[in-house]
Design an enzyme around this catalytic site. Structure first.
Site, short mmCIF file in Angstrom:
data_model
loop_
_atom_site.label_atom_id
_atom_site.label_comp_id
_atom_site.label_asym_id
_atom_site.label_seq_id
_atom_site.Cartn_x
_atom_site.Cartn_y
_atom_site.Cartn_z
N TYR A 1 0.82 -1.22 0.00
CA TYR A 1 0.00 0.00 0.00
C TYR A 1 0.85 1.27 0.00
O TYR A 1 0.65 2.17 -0.81
CB TYR A 1 -0.92 -0.02 1.22
CG TYR A 1 -1.78 1.21 1.36
CD1 TYR A 1 -2.92 1.38 0.57
CD2 TYR A 1 -1.45 2.21 2.27
CE1 TYR A 1 -3.70 2.52 0.69
CE2 TYR A 1 -2.23 3.35 2.39
CZ TYR A 1 -3.35 3.50 1.60
OH TYR A 1 -4.13 4.63 1.72
N LEU A 2 1.81 1.34 0.92
CA LEU A 2 2.70 2.50 0.97
C LEU A 2 3.95 2.30 0.12
O LEU A 2 4.49 3.25 -0.45
CB LEU A 2 3.09 2.80 2.42
CG LEU A 2 3.99 4.02 2.64
CD1 LEU A 2 3.30 5.30 2.19
CD2 LEU A 2 4.41 4.12 4.10
N GLY A 3 4.39 1.05 0.02
CA GLY A 3 5.63 0.75 -0.68
C GLY A 3 5.68 1.24 -2.11
O GLY A 3 6.71 1.74 -2.58
N ARG B 1 9.20 -11.04 -5.10
CA ARG B 1 9.27 -12.51 -5.12
C ARG B 1 9.13 -13.05 -6.53
O ARG B 1 9.71 -14.07 -6.87
CB ARG B 1 8.18 -13.10 -4.21
CG ARG B 1 8.47 -12.98 -2.74
CD ARG B 1 7.50 -13.80 -1.91
NE ARG B 1 6.13 -13.31 -2.06
CZ ARG B 1 5.58 -12.39 -1.29
NH1 ARG B 1 6.29 -11.84 -0.32
NH2 ARG B 1 4.34 -11.99 -1.47
N LYS C 1 7.94 -3.42 16.38
CA LYS C 1 8.71 -2.33 15.78
C LYS C 1 9.81 -1.85 16.74
O LYS C 1 10.92 -1.52 16.31
CB LYS C 1 7.78 -1.16 15.42
CG LYS C 1 6.81 -1.46 14.29
CD LYS C 1 6.05 -0.21 13.86
CE LYS C 1 5.14 -0.49 12.68
NZ LYS C 1 4.46 0.70 12.16
#
Length: 309
Positions: A16-18, A37, A134
């Site tokens: 989504y952000l990548g 991949r 995180k």
């Protein structure tokens, strides 16, 4: 003569952000690679996304987070590694930390963050455990001696603004708006492409090395009440505001199933506890992206809301 731009590897670049991070890296002139991949996926949408990467000059590197040899090989070709992996793979970034340590050439690592500052949050469970992963990656990065930047960005505009700040509503308010707390606590909403731009700008910036990069554009820092008033002004309608006191929010978190309890916990941290804005940045530990890069023309909340009129 301008210094050469760093080579950037994006891990999680099709997410989504990548995808925004990959696009920003290429647009800002960095030799950019994306670890994927499958370089020829059968899914048409994924194939189209990868083609858009290639059209922008991005190199697709076949590899896998769970294949250490391919991971180390990809990392060796990069100066900067930006991880944009999703929540289910946060802990597995330890593999990426190991690969960066083994490769020994990375000048900056951005682990997958982009939300609350996990070292200073008092978020409640079940979100606390997710953010704990995180924290673990931060400590592992530091222990490995890897130069880092932790990008912290508040709410993604695409999640928070279509519902005009409401946490569980399916869309904009029809007749009433549900507000967590008193509605006066400031929160931050940042368009995903802007998060990516600020992140990539920090990649070669020594001012952001070993610091938290706080992405909180001034025009996009506003309370839920202010956000609703802005929406009322745009639509010409007035909405009844239903305020949910903190005790009721905490009870709802405890009683709701996954993922609603996680979403509510994040909403509680932002809208009730004020964790996105209720602090001064310690210059020894953090920097303000808006101060470092004042010329970035970011999308304002006001502009973003026009998409839903």
């Amino acid at each position: 003569m301008a210094s050469e731009k760093s080579k950037i590897l994006v891990v999680g670049g099709t997410g989504y952000l990548g995808r925004h991070v990959v696009a920003a890296s290429a647009r800002l002139g960095h030799p950019t690679s994306a670890l994927v991949r499958d370089t020829a996926p059968s899914d048409p949408a994924k194939a189209a996304l990868l083609k858009s990467f290639q059209d922008a000059g991005v190199t697709l590197l076949k590899g896998d987070l769970y294949d250490q040899a391919s991971l180390v090989s990809a990392v060796k070709g990069a100066d900067v590694v930006i991880s944009v992996l999703g929540s289910m793979q946060i802990a597995d970034q330890s593999r990426l930390v190991d690969a960066i340590k083994e490769a020994g050439n990375v000048k900056r690592f951005f682990p997958s963050e982009f939300g609350l500052d996990v070292d200073r949050t008092g978020i409640v469970e079940p979100a606390k455990s997710i953010l704990g992963a995180k924290v673990g990656i931060r400590r592992a990065t530091e222990a490995a001696g890897i130069p880092y930047t932790y990008a912290v960005a508040g709410f993604f505009a695409g999640f928070g603004l279509p519902k005009v700040g409401q946490v569980l509503a399916p869309g904009p308010p029809a007749d009433k708006a549900v507000v967590l707390g008193d509605g006066d606590t400031k929160a931050v909403f940042v368009e995903e492409g802007d998060i990516a731009t600020y992140t990539v700008l920090a990649a070669d910036d020594p001012r952001a090395e070993n610091k938290v990069l706080y992405i909180k554009p001034p025009a996009n820092t506003l309370s839920h009440n202010e956000l609703l008033s802005l929406w009322e002004k745009k639509t010409g309608k007035t909405f009844r505001r239903e305020y949910v006191p903190e005790e009721a929010v905490l009870k709802q978190i405890q009683e709701s199933p996954i993922p609603l309890n996680i979403i509510l916990a994040i909403g509680h941290a932002a809208f009730v506890r004020g964790e996105q804005t209720g602090f001064e940045i310690d210059p020894a530990k953090g920097v303000d992206a808006s101060e470092l890069y004042p010329d970035v023309k970011y999308t304002t909340v006001d502009e973003y809301l026009n998409r839903f009129l």
